[in-house]
Design a protein around this motif. Structure first.
Motif, PDB file in Angstrom:
ATOM      1  N   HIS A   1       0.852  -1.190   0.000  1.00  0.00           N
ATOM      2  CA  HIS A   1       0.000   0.000   0.000  1.00  0.00           C
ATOM      3  C   HIS A   1       0.885   1.235   0.000  1.00  0.00           C
ATOM      4  N   LEU A   2       0.827   1.995  -1.074  1.00  0.00           N
ATOM      5  CA  LEU A   2       1.591   3.239  -1.160  1.00  0.00           C
ATOM      6  C   LEU A   2       0.767   4.366  -0.563  1.00  0.00           C
ATOM      7  N   PRO A   3       1.399   5.238   0.226  1.00  0.00           N
ATOM      8  CA  PRO A   3       0.642   6.340   0.825  1.00  0.00           C
ATOM      9  C   PRO A   3       0.089   7.274  -0.237  1.00  0.00           C
ATOM     10  N   GLU A   4      -1.071   7.826   0.039  1.00  0.00           N
ATOM     11  CA  GLU A   4      -1.661   8.787  -0.872  1.00  0.00           C
ATOM     12  C   GLU A   4      -0.848  10.070  -0.858  1.00  0.00           C
ATOM     13  N   VAL A   5      -0.844  10.760  -1.993  1.00  0.00           N
ATOM     14  CA  VAL A   5      -0.159  12.054  -2.058  1.00  0.00           C
ATOM     15  C   VAL A   5      -1.137  13.102  -1.533  1.00  0.00           C
ATOM     16  N   ASP A   6      -1.094  13.257  -0.212  1.00  0.00           N
ATOM     17  CA  ASP A   6      -1.992  14.196   0.442  1.00  0.00           C
ATOM     18  C   ASP A   6      -1.221  15.020   1.463  1.00  0.00           C
ATOM     19  N   ALA A   7      -1.950  15.763   2.277  1.00  0.00           N
ATOM     20  CA  ALA A   7      -1.306  16.650   3.258  1.00  0.00           C
ATOM     21  C   ALA A   7      -0.425  15.866   4.225  1.00  0.00           C
ATOM     22  N   GLU A   8      -0.890  14.673   4.635  1.00  0.00           N
ATOM     23  CA  GLU A   8      -0.098  13.881   5.574  1.00  0.00           C
ATOM     24  C   GLU A   8       1.212  13.436   4.927  1.00  0.00           C
ATOM     25  N   PHE A   9       1.142  13.097   3.661  1.00  0.00           N
ATOM     26  CA  PHE A   9       2.351  12.708   2.936  1.00  0.00           C
ATOM     27  C   PHE A   9       3.319  13.883   2.866  1.00  0.00           C
ATOM     28  N   ALA A  10       2.804  15.073   2.553  1.00  0.00           N
ATOM     29  CA  ALA A  10       3.647  16.271   2.482  1.00  0.00           C
ATOM     30  C   ALA A  10       4.287  16.555   3.836  1.00  0.00           C
ATOM     31  N   LYS A  11       3.529  16.378   4.907  1.00  0.00           N
ATOM     32  CA  LYS A  11       4.072  16.613   6.254  1.00  0.00           C
ATOM     33  C   LYS A  11       5.205  15.634   6.562  1.00  0.00           C
ATOM     34  N   SER A  12       5.056  14.398   6.065  1.00  0.00           N
ATOM     35  CA  SER A  12       6.109  13.399   6.310  1.00  0.00           C
ATOM     36  C   SER A  12       7.413  13.768   5.613  1.00  0.00           C
ATOM     37  N   LEU A  13       7.318  14.678   4.610  1.00  0.00           N
ATOM     38  CA  LEU A  13       8.507  15.144   3.892  1.00  0.00           C
ATOM     39  C   LEU A  13       9.025  16.474   4.442  1.00  0.00           C
ATOM     40  N   GLY A  14       8.423  16.921   5.553  1.00  0.00           N
ATOM     41  CA  GLY A  14       8.935  18.133   6.201  1.00  0.00           C
ATOM     42  C   GLY A  14       8.191  19.402   5.859  1.00  0.00           C
TER      43      GLY A  14
END
Length: 446
Positions: free
Chosen positions: A254-267
């Motif tokens: 399962h690949l994470p969705e490209v959403d706000a949570e994903f962006a937060k995980s990238l800083g």
């Protein structure tokens, strides 16, 4: 005193140096008396040991030190008097024939060569350039997603779904038991339990992966597997084995969705996707700029090697070969490899060392002739550029300016860039656009 300089080859020279034996003896006695002030021996108080005993204990060492000092000083004086630029270290051996009461040594050495650099305006150099497009940003996001992949049991419903039919497919992580045999006999390394890998990543041999595809948990399959002739396991290389695999566990990715949570995980603190893409673009552009600079520098260095004429001192090549061998040993040790008993013959690094020394001599000539030395402002700007990718740029500045050796590395880097800029400014330059993937797949080093 020293004899006239003998020319033995294009760069090889020889000087005979000599001095009175009495000078050595006088200096040895002087140093022995100094040593005697603190010498210790059973039955004697410190400083009260008889000079003969001090001489017996320390005489050989002190005499060697005196000879080394006098020979070294005499050689340096002779080199300076004759305006010789000595490359590396001289080979100094005692001379069998010497005048009575004299010690004589032959010093054989090499001198730095004359460097003749041809007409740079006639040199043709092809440089490269590359762009970062939206497609490259999308690819990078896909890579970042795969780095954050989560695996779930295939076929079981969950918050992200069930992953589809519970049969092994490319992209799934499988956990298997397997056993292999050749002519009915199991072989070392051919058996494992609970071994996990992702199908389609090429970690296993193609026949092994093909046999796993389509299996359900609990199913087993027996199949033949031919090991390549160049397989790393020499005992089975080129042979065909019979393998039985049993699928114990099956998980889908399962690949994470490209959403706000994903962006937060990238800083990206506020989760803004546009800001995330811009950050990725900036980082990719920095990486591309570094690769382009490396490729173009290599092109300039290759051109300089072709246009410059010089003899390269063998002494310097030998020294750099040894340095590269030791650097390789240390690097492998730091990676956790056991290299204690592994030989690192310096000769293996001779070709690379010859190029490094040749370039060093050419660059030195260019820098001296054209005043291309690194300025303090350039050095600071380079360090500040490095610091941009770190959380605390001030710590990066402190790191370099607190150590003269580290600062010297930056100065050398700036100096090379000055040379590259100078050469490109004179030569006939053509620019070729290269694909992003081609550029990122290269490891150009001058």
């Amino acid at each position: 005193m020293a004899t006239a300089v003998e020319t033995l080859g294009k760069l090889e020279r020889r000087i005979t140096i000599s001095f009175p034996l009495t000078d050595v003896r006088t200096e040895v006695e002087k140093r022995l008396k100094v040593q005697a002030r603190t010498a210790k021996a059973p039955g004697f108080r410190p400083g009260k040991v008889p000079l003969k005993m001090v001489a017996a204990q320390y005489g050989y060492q002190i005499e060697s030190e005196v000879l080394n000092d006098k020979v070294g000083r005499a050689f340096n004086d002779a080199a300076n008097e004759n305006n010789l630029r000595v490359a590396g270290f001289p080979n100094i051996v005692p001379k069998e024939e010497a005048a009575e009461g004299q010690l004589a040594f032959d010093a054989t050495f090499e001198v730095y060569p004359e460097v003749a650099i041809g007409d740079l305006t006639a040199v043709e150099i092809e440089t490269v350039q590359a762009e970062v497009s939206e497609a490259e940003i999308d690819k990078t996001i896909d890579i970042l997603r795969k780095q954050r992949v989560h695996f779930h049991t295939k076929g079981e419903a969950g918050e992200h779904g069930d992953g589809g039919e519970a049969i092994a497919a490319n992209g799934d992580r499988v956990t298997v038991d397997f056993v292999g045999s050749i002519d009915g006999v199991e072989f070392p390394g051919g058996k494992a339990e609970g071994y996990a890998f992702v199908l389609g990543e090429g970690r296993m041999l193609p026949e092994f992966e093909a046999a796993t595809l389509g299996l359900k948990v609990g199913e087993a399959k027996t199949f033949p597997l031919s090991f390549p002739e160049d397989y790393h396991g020499k005992d089975v290389a080129g042979k065909t084995a019979s393998f039985t695999i049993t699928l114990q566990k099956l998980e889908w990715a399962h690949l994470p969705e490209v959403d706000a949570e994903f962006a937060k995980s990238l800083g990206v603190a506020d989760g803004d996707l546009a800001k995330m893409r811009e950050d990725i673009k900036v980082n990719l552009q920095r990486e591309v700029a570094g690769r382009v600079k490396a490729r173009n520098k290599e092109a300039v260095m290759d051109a300089l090697i072709k246009v410059a004429e010089l003899e390269v001192p063998k002494t310097l090549i030998a020294q750099d070969s040894e340095r590269l061998a030791e650097m390789t040993r240390q690097d492998m040790a730091q990676r956790g490899m056991n290299v204690k008993d592994v030989p690192f013959p310096a000769e293996l690094f001779a070709e690379k060392a010859e190029r490094r020394v040749r370039l060093g001599l050419i660059l030195s000539q260019l820098v001296g002739d054209n005043k291309l030395q690194a300025t303090p402002e350039q050095v600071k700007a380079q360090i500040e550029d490095f610091a941009q990718s770190y959380e605390d740029p001030r710590e990066v500045l402190k790191y370099y300016y607190s150590d003269r050796r580290r600062l010297g590395e930056i100065e050398a880097l700036v100096l090379e860039e000055n040379v590259v800029t100078y050469v490109l400014g004179l030569s006939k330059v053509t620019t070729k656009a290269v694909a992003f993937d081609e550029l990122m797949g290269s490891n150009a080093q001058a």
